[in-house]
Enzyme design. Structure first.
Site, PDB file in Angstrom:
ATOM      1  N   ASN A  64       6.795  -8.851 -10.757  1.00  0.00           N
ATOM      2  CA  ASN A  64       7.957  -9.919 -10.350  1.00  0.00           C
ATOM      3  C   ASN A  64       7.191 -10.819  -9.402  1.00  0.00           C
ATOM      4  O   ASN A  64       6.628 -10.195  -8.418  1.00  0.00           O
ATOM      5  CB  ASN A  64       9.133  -9.107  -9.712  1.00  0.00           C
ATOM      6  CG  ASN A  64       9.645  -8.146 -10.626  1.00  0.00           C
ATOM      7  OD1 ASN A  64       9.662  -8.323 -11.798  1.00  0.00           O
ATOM      8  ND2 ASN A  64      10.724  -7.288 -10.061  1.00  0.00           N
ATOM      9  N   HIS A 116       9.791 -14.149  -1.365  1.00  0.00           N
ATOM     10  CA  HIS A 116       9.578 -13.888  -2.768  1.00  0.00           C
ATOM     11  C   HIS A 116      10.988 -14.615  -3.522  1.00  0.00           C
ATOM     12  O   HIS A 116      11.993 -14.268  -2.807  1.00  0.00           O
ATOM     13  CB  HIS A 116       9.740 -12.464  -2.980  1.00  0.00           C
ATOM     14  CG  HIS A 116       9.834 -12.056  -4.292  1.00  0.00           C
ATOM     15  ND1 HIS A 116       9.212 -10.928  -4.749  1.00  0.00           N
ATOM     16  CD2 HIS A 116      10.696 -12.302  -5.402  1.00  0.00           C
ATOM     17  CE1 HIS A 116       9.359 -10.731  -6.057  1.00  0.00           C
ATOM     18  NE2 HIS A 116      10.246 -11.759  -6.542  1.00  0.00           N
ATOM     19  N   PHE A 154       0.633  -1.116  -0.037  1.00  0.00           N
ATOM     20  CA  PHE A 154      -0.083  -0.077   0.078  1.00  0.00           C
ATOM     21  C   PHE A 154       0.853   1.212  -0.045  1.00  0.00           C
ATOM     22  O   PHE A 154       0.492   2.437   0.189  1.00  0.00           O
ATOM     23  CB  PHE A 154      -0.897   0.049   1.299  1.00  0.00           C
ATOM     24  CG  PHE A 154      -2.093  -0.937   0.959  1.00  0.00           C
ATOM     25  CD1 PHE A 154      -2.460  -1.526  -0.401  1.00  0.00           C
ATOM     26  CD2 PHE A 154      -3.239  -1.129   1.955  1.00  0.00           C
ATOM     27  CE1 PHE A 154      -3.511  -2.429  -0.433  1.00  0.00           C
ATOM     28  CE2 PHE A 154      -4.159  -1.876   1.682  1.00  0.00           C
ATOM     29  CZ  PHE A 154      -4.489  -2.594   0.471  1.00  0.00           C
ATOM     30  N   HIS A 186       3.394 -15.858  -4.339  1.00  0.00           N
ATOM     31  CA  HIS A 186       3.179 -15.606  -5.927  1.00  0.00           C
ATOM     32  C   HIS A 186       4.008 -16.717  -6.805  1.00  0.00           C
ATOM     33  O   HIS A 186       4.795 -16.458  -7.639  1.00  0.00           O
ATOM     34  CB  HIS A 186       3.542 -14.223  -6.440  1.00  0.00           C
ATOM     35  CG  HIS A 186       4.639 -13.747  -5.813  1.00  0.00           C
ATOM     36  ND1 HIS A 186       5.968 -14.166  -5.676  1.00  0.00           N
ATOM     37  CD2 HIS A 186       4.880 -12.370  -5.559  1.00  0.00           C
ATOM     38  CE1 HIS A 186       6.689 -13.388  -5.338  1.00  0.00           C
ATOM     39  NE2 HIS A 186       6.312 -12.220  -4.983  1.00  0.00           N
ATOM     40  N   ASP A 241      -1.117  -9.612  -4.239  1.00  0.00           N
ATOM     41  CA  ASP A 241       0.364  -8.663  -4.398  1.00  0.00           C
ATOM     42  C   ASP A 241      -0.019  -7.418  -5.016  1.00  0.00           C
ATOM     43  O   ASP A 241       0.699  -6.591  -5.943  1.00  0.00           O
ATOM     44  CB  ASP A 241       1.216  -9.525  -5.314  1.00  0.00           C
ATOM     45  CG  ASP A 241       2.710  -9.172  -5.527  1.00  0.00           C
ATOM     46  OD1 ASP A 241       2.994  -8.338  -4.358  1.00  0.00           O
ATOM     47  OD2 ASP A 241       3.321  -9.266  -6.200  1.00  0.00           O
ATOM     48  N   ASN A 286       8.356  -3.241   1.999  1.00  0.00           N
ATOM     49  CA  ASN A 286       9.150  -2.460   1.341  1.00  0.00           C
ATOM     50  C   ASN A 286       8.664  -1.278   1.125  1.00  0.00           C
ATOM     51  O   ASN A 286       8.588  -0.705  -0.076  1.00  0.00           O
ATOM     52  CB  ASN A 286       9.576  -3.175   0.039  1.00  0.00           C
ATOM     53  CG  ASN A 286       8.416  -3.878  -0.924  1.00  0.00           C
ATOM     54  OD1 ASN A 286       7.285  -3.948  -0.050  1.00  0.00           O
ATOM     55  ND2 ASN A 286       8.492  -3.925  -1.969  1.00  0.00           N
ATOM     56  N   GLY A 288       4.757  -4.415 -11.022  1.00  0.00           N
ATOM     57  CA  GLY A 288       3.756  -4.201  -9.923  1.00  0.00           C
ATOM     58  C   GLY A 288       2.576  -3.403 -10.538  1.00  0.00           C
ATOM     59  O   GLY A 288       2.750  -2.789 -11.674  1.00  0.00           O
TER      60      GLY A 288
END
Length: 446
Positions: free
Chosen positions: A284, A179, A64, A237, A311, A95, A330
């Protein structure tokens, strides 16, 4: 607080669909029964005749962008879009800027969410090559889990020291979400194409740069390490068919030590869509082949993949429309994930019961979220009413993301979220939001 009675609903819960009523008192589901009568005038009645009621969707992976990247999105804007999409609880990633790799940064995020979030919230704590001491201070009962980037992504938090990785895996009881893309493989592939194209690499080569091999090397190593150390591992993912062979459906989810997630975009798009969508579907890990998509669907339905997530990771349109090497990966998805999966239901790919299992029940089980994810008496009243025959098309006017665009723009959906109830409050009704925010911090049975 006024109480709510939902009448004549097709209730989807724990592998069954049955017609009935749901009584909500304060923030709790008080009664689920074939027929309930309003016992006072202080009850709001919602007639759900012909429509389905499902538990609020729990999204275990969103970005977010707050703090520090709020030109792209904020907790307020994206949680509002999530509510419109039937997502009532989310787990947000570390992140941001500053990265959520200290207790101080974590507490700051909880403070922002407590003041601005439309939906229920928790956060993942970020691991780095040098913050093991901070990781050990985190209380697993108060935080969703630990996030490690084993391949660099937005806001580089790459953990690439094998000794550090093993120490983290050995030292924490938290769920470690990863990830998985092998950095050395990606860098080597990128160099090959940069020599050929410079910065203007064709987007269709993205899945060749962030390749099947890069994914498999990384995820298989993470699983090997989890087995060696006994860590509780959750692989985010999955994007390739070959990775699905690393996971099992032999035991119930609650007993699994190694679990997996797939995202809506890897079930919807394939490499054929790069021609029309371009960098808007640059993610990604990369969207890969139609065969990979088919294998992901198979593993998703047979229980090797446990949950579905978004994601959700917005960037501005200007950022996304840059040349390949500069366009960030993204895209925004929380508003459209549920209706996209309902579209798959219309096409006969997934039952309503299985959809609810993967989007509502299983995230709650996997993260041991307290009293959410099911339609049960005594649970928090997080509920979504969906009309499966109310067509609409995604366009600029109805997109709620701060970034103002969607990879689903122009897509016609047959289904619509008509009502979202959060902690007993009707927070969204026929495109209108309540003036007050009612999001709560998620708690965990650990």
């Amino acid at each position: 607080m006024s109480n709510i009675l939902i009448k004549n609903a097709k209730i989807v819960n724990e592998g069954q669909i049955f017609e009935g009523d749901i009584l909500i008192e304060n923030d709790i589901i008080k009664e689920v029964s074939n027929s309930i009568s309003a016992k006072s005038s202080n009850v709001k009645i919602i007639d759900a005749e012909g429509n389905y009621v499902i538990p609020g969707v729990i999204d275990d992976q969103v970005h977010f962008r707050e703090p520090g990247l709020t030109h792209k999105a904020t907790i307020e804007t994206e949680s509002k879009a999530a509510i419109a999409g039937g997502i009532t609880s989310y787990i947000e990633m570390p992140n941001t800027n500053p990265q959520t790799t200290t207790i101080e940064a974590l507490n700051e995020k909880f403070k922002i969410a407590s003041e601005t979030s439309y939906a229920n919230y928790s956060f993942m704590f970020g691991g780095t090559n040098d913050n093991l001491e901070e990781i050990l201070k985190v209380n697993p009962k108060e935080v969703a889990g630990l996030k490690l980037f084993l391949g660099s992504s937005t806001g580089n938090m790459l953990v690439d020291n094998p000794e550090v990785l093993e120490n983290i895996f050995s030292s924490t009881d938290m769920i470690i979400s990863v990830h998985c893309e092998d950095e050395a493989t990606i860098k080597a592939n990128l160099e090959v194409y940069k020599k050929q194209y410079g910065d203007n690499i064709p987007i269709k080569l993205h899945p060749h740069i962030r390749s099947e091999k890069a994914c498999y090397i990384s995820s298989s190593k993470a699983i090997e390490l989890a087995k060696k150390t006994g860590a509780r591992l959750h692989v985010f993912h999955l994007s390739t068919g070959i990775e699905t062979k690393l996971f099992s459906n032999k035991i119930p989810l609650k007993d699994k030590k190694i679990t997996a997630e797939v995202c809506v975009h890897h079930l919807w798009f394939s490499e054929e869509d790069y021609d029309t969508k371009g960098t808007l579907i640059k993610w990604n890990p990369a969207v890969k082949t139609a065969k990979d998509r088919e294998e992901l669907w198979k593993a998703f339905l047979d229980g090797r993949i446990d949950v579905l997530a978004t994601d959700h990771a917005p960037h501005t349109l200007e950022e996304k429309k840059q040349v390949y090497t500069k366009a960030p990966s993204g895209g925004p998805l929380v508003q459209h994930a549920l209706v996209a999966m309902l579209e798959a239901h219309h096409k006969g790919k997934i039952s309503m019961e299985k959809l609810v299992e993967k989007m509502c029940h299983n995230p709650a089980i996997l993260f041991q979220i307290e009293k959410r994810g099911f339609i049960k008496e005594g649970y928090f009243a997080d509920l979504v009413i969906v009309n499966l025959n109310n067509p609409w098309t995604v366009n600029k006017q109805n997109i709620l993301y701060k970034c103002g665009w969607s990879p689903f723009e122009g897509t016609a959906f047959k289904s619509r979220v008509t009502h979202t109830i959060l902690n007993g409050h009707l927070v969204y009704e026929n495109s209108k939001f309540s003036a007050t925010k009612h999001g709560k911090r998620l708690t965990f049975n650990r």
